[in-house]
Write an enzyme that holds these catalytic residues in place. Structure first.
Site, PDB file in Angstrom:
ATOM      1  N   ASP A 238       0.856  -1.205   0.000  1.00 43.29           N
ATOM      2  CA  ASP A 238       0.000   0.000   0.000  1.00 43.29           C
ATOM      3  C   ASP A 238       0.886   1.248   0.000  1.00 43.29           C
ATOM      4  OD1 ASP A 238      -0.819   0.469   3.551  1.00 43.29           O
ATOM      5  OD2 ASP A 238       0.952  -0.446   2.610  1.00 43.29           O
TER       6      ASP A 238
ATOM      7  N   ASP B  75       6.731   1.237   1.969  1.00 53.00           N
ATOM      8  CA  ASP B  75       6.495   0.220   0.936  1.00 53.00           C
ATOM      9  C   ASP B  75       7.396   0.488  -0.277  1.00 53.00           C
ATOM     10  OD1 ASP B  75       3.804   1.058   2.290  1.00 53.00           O
ATOM     11  OD2 ASP B  75       3.466  -1.003   1.674  1.00 53.00           O
TER      12      ASP B  75
ATOM     13  N   ASN C   5      -2.490   2.655   3.408  1.00 49.55           N
ATOM     14  CA  ASN C   5      -1.992   4.008   3.709  1.00 49.55           C
ATOM     15  C   ASN C   5      -2.832   5.082   3.016  1.00 49.55           C
ATOM     16  OD1 ASN C   5       0.333   3.605   5.399  1.00 49.55           O
ATOM     17  ND2 ASN C   5       1.353   2.703   3.620  1.00 49.55           N
TER      18      ASN C   5
ATOM     19  N   THR D   5       3.074  -6.055   2.668  1.00 41.88           N
ATOM     20  CA  THR D   5       3.500  -4.935   3.525  1.00 41.88           C
ATOM     21  C   THR D   5       2.346  -3.948   3.744  1.00 41.88           C
ATOM     22  OG1 THR D   5       4.292  -3.641   1.633  1.00 41.88           O
ATOM     23  CG2 THR D   5       5.890  -5.100   2.720  1.00 41.88           C
TER      24      THR D   5
ATOM     25  N   PHE E 235      -1.324  -1.228  12.454  1.00 44.93           N
ATOM     26  CA  PHE E 235      -2.230  -0.806  11.379  1.00 44.93           C
ATOM     27  C   PHE E 235      -2.547  -1.908  10.361  1.00 44.93           C
ATOM     28  CE2 PHE E 235      -4.418   2.063   8.629  1.00 44.93           C
ATOM     29  CZ  PHE E 235      -4.095   1.669   7.336  1.00 44.93           C
ATOM     30  N   ASN E 236      -1.516  -2.561   9.787  1.00 41.99           N
ATOM     31  CA  ASN E 236      -1.779  -3.511   8.696  1.00 41.99           C
ATOM     32  C   ASN E 236      -2.707  -4.646   9.133  1.00 41.99           C
ATOM     33  OD1 ASN E 236      -0.255  -2.176   6.791  1.00 41.99           O
ATOM     34  ND2 ASN E 236       1.603  -3.394   7.142  1.00 41.99           N
TER      35      ASN E 236
ATOM     36  N   GLN F  36       6.927  12.509  10.410  1.00 43.36           N
ATOM     37  CA  GLN F  36       7.129  11.798  11.690  1.00 43.36           C
ATOM     38  C   GLN F  36       7.346  12.818  12.812  1.00 43.36           C
ATOM     39  OE1 GLN F  36       7.066   8.369  12.196  1.00 43.36           O
ATOM     40  NE2 GLN F  36       6.484   8.097  10.060  1.00 43.36           N
TER      41      GLN F  36
ATOM     42  N   HIS G 199       9.297   0.709   8.361  1.00 43.11           N
ATOM     43  CA  HIS G 199       8.744  -0.617   8.632  1.00 43.11           C
ATOM     44  C   HIS G 199       8.998  -1.637   7.512  1.00 43.11           C
ATOM     45  CE1 HIS G 199       6.422   1.282  11.882  1.00 43.11           C
ATOM     46  NE2 HIS G 199       5.982   2.180  11.009  1.00 43.11           N
ATOM     47  N   ASP G 200       8.460  -1.372   6.321  1.00 45.05           N
ATOM     48  CA  ASP G 200       8.329  -2.412   5.297  1.00 45.05           C
ATOM     49  C   ASP G 200       9.642  -2.967   4.750  1.00 45.05           C
ATOM     50  OD1 ASP G 200       5.378  -0.747   3.988  1.00 45.05           O
ATOM     51  OD2 ASP G 200       5.613  -2.173   5.625  1.00 45.05           O
TER      52      ASP G 200
HETATM   53  O1  RIB Z   1       2.008  -0.007  10.767  1.00 45.85           O
HETATM   54  C1  RIB Z   1       2.935   0.244   9.742  1.00 45.85           C
HETATM   55  C2  RIB Z   1       2.466  -0.326   8.444  1.00 45.85           C
HETATM   56  O2  RIB Z   1       1.250   0.308   8.022  1.00 45.85           O
HETATM   57  C3  RIB Z   1       3.454  -0.090   7.290  1.00 45.85           C
HETATM   58  O3  RIB Z   1       3.378  -1.136   6.372  1.00 45.85           O
HETATM   59  C4  RIB Z   1       2.937   1.161   6.658  1.00 45.85           C
HETATM   60  O4  RIB Z   1       3.325   1.285   5.292  1.00 45.85           O
HETATM   61  C5  RIB Z   1       1.461   0.942   6.783  1.00 45.85           C
HETATM   62  O5  RIB Z   1       1.049   0.086   5.721  1.00 45.85           O
HETATM   63 CA    CA Z   2       2.805  -0.632   4.033  1.00 45.93          CA
END
Ligand code: RIB
Ligand code: CA
Length: 315
Positions: A12, A17, A41, A126, A167-168, A229, A241-242
């Site tokens: 996303d 990503d 996202n 991701t 979140f994911n 951020q 993260h990804d």
């Molecule tokens: O929580 C972080 C995740 O959520 C990451 O993959 C970010 O890109 C969002 O998709």
């Molecule tokens: Ca992501």
């Protein structure tokens, strides 16, 4: 038959990503079979346009297929424009988009590609797991040719969208339940790990010295990402993260994992969408279905990022 690791990235984009795609597309150990998109996202339309733009800018010639625009059961949570902006990939300026979307639906692309692969495929989600879950449900035979699912999502400690959930996973918890219970191993890059991959301004300065298209895109993305951020959370450096999923595939020694049984809370209560990871192996009757990432070799991680940004065309 290539000995490169066959992968599909389901994503996303999303700044992080985008970096995951950069690390995968040129690495000699990886054969990127395609990119599928899912709402997360940003809206499905925006994340799909972003995936196409990333591929066009970097000369990544793989199919991009659009997937689900909503979670499979509940209403999707709001998009995350505080971090990724209105486009979902604010910062870089792209040329007019000419790369065409592959006409296949993401779910059908995943099924067709996995069934036809001459060696097992690694799925690398991701974003929310809607496409992956639907592919498993529509054609369970794909599980016979999936070696593992290396995903960014979850947390065995603190969440980032609720106190309990990441979140994911939260965005489509029922889909995550399908994935974590499908019988294929899940390698989980949760927030516990990804919060160790902090992209401080000095990392951006370091990558500014990488004079390639990927180096420039990384910097343009991260200057925006660092700004949001700081503005949103007060952080000097945001968790990237990804890309930890791809770093694990490139060099698994950069990430320490712990075998655990993990399940998803889909009860709809205050912990809905939480990855309940049995860190101390208390539930002895449960089969350990996941490798949960616990520790990042930070120096090695950023070396992997820099090394792979250098694999692109010079500017
Ligand atoms: O929580 C972080 C995740 O959520 C990451 O993959 C970010 O890109 C969002 O998709
Ligand atoms: Ca992501």
């Amino acid at each position: 038959m290539s000995d490169r690791r066959k992968i599909i990235i389901d994503c996303d984009p999303g700044h992080d990503d985008a970096v995951a795609i950069m690390l995968a597309a040129r690495n000699p150990k990886i054969e990127l079979l395609g990119i599928t998109t899912v709402r997360g996202n940003q809206t499905l339309e925006k994340v799909t346009k972003n995936a196409l733009n990333i591929c066009q800018y970097l000369g990544i010639d793989v199919p991009v297929c659009q997937g689900l625009g909503e979670a499979i059961v509940r209403k999707s949570p709001p998009v995350e424009e505080r971090v990724h902006g209105d486009s979902g990939l604010d910062g870089p300026v792209f040329d007019p988009l000419t790369k065409q979307l592959d006409p296949r639906h993401a779910v059908d692309f995943i099924i067709e590609t996995v069934l036809n692969a001459d060696s097992p495929v690694t799925l690398v989600p991701t974003g929310p797991l809607s496409n992956i879950a639907m592919a498993i449900k529509k054609e369970p035979r794909i599980l016979e040719n999936i070696d593992e699912i290396v995903l960014m999502g979850g947390a065995y400690q603190h969440g980032n969208v609720t106190a309990a959930a990441e979140f994911n996973i939260y965005a489509d918890a029922e889909a995550a339940h399908v994935v974590f219970s499908c019988g294929r191993r899940v390698v989980m890059m949760g927030l516990d790990l990804t919060r160790q991959a902090l992209c401080y301004p000095e990392i951006v300065e370091r990558m500014e010295k990488v004079k390639t298209r990927a180096g420039k895109l990384f910097v343009d993305l991260m200057k925006f990402f660092c700004m949001t951020q700081k503005r949103t959370f007060g952080w000097e450096g945001g968790p990237l993260h990804d890309p930890t999923t791809i770093a694990y595939l490139i060099d698994p020694s950069c990430i320490e994992t712990k075998d655990m049984y993990s399940e998803i809370d889909i009860t709809g209560g205050p912990s809905h969408g939480r990855t309940n990871c049995d860190f101390f192996n208390l539930m002895k009757d449960k089969e350990m279905n996941s490798k949960v990432a616990v520790k990042l070799d930070v120096e090695k991680f950023w070396d992997i990022v820099e090394d792979n940004l250098r694999l692109y065309d010079s500017i």
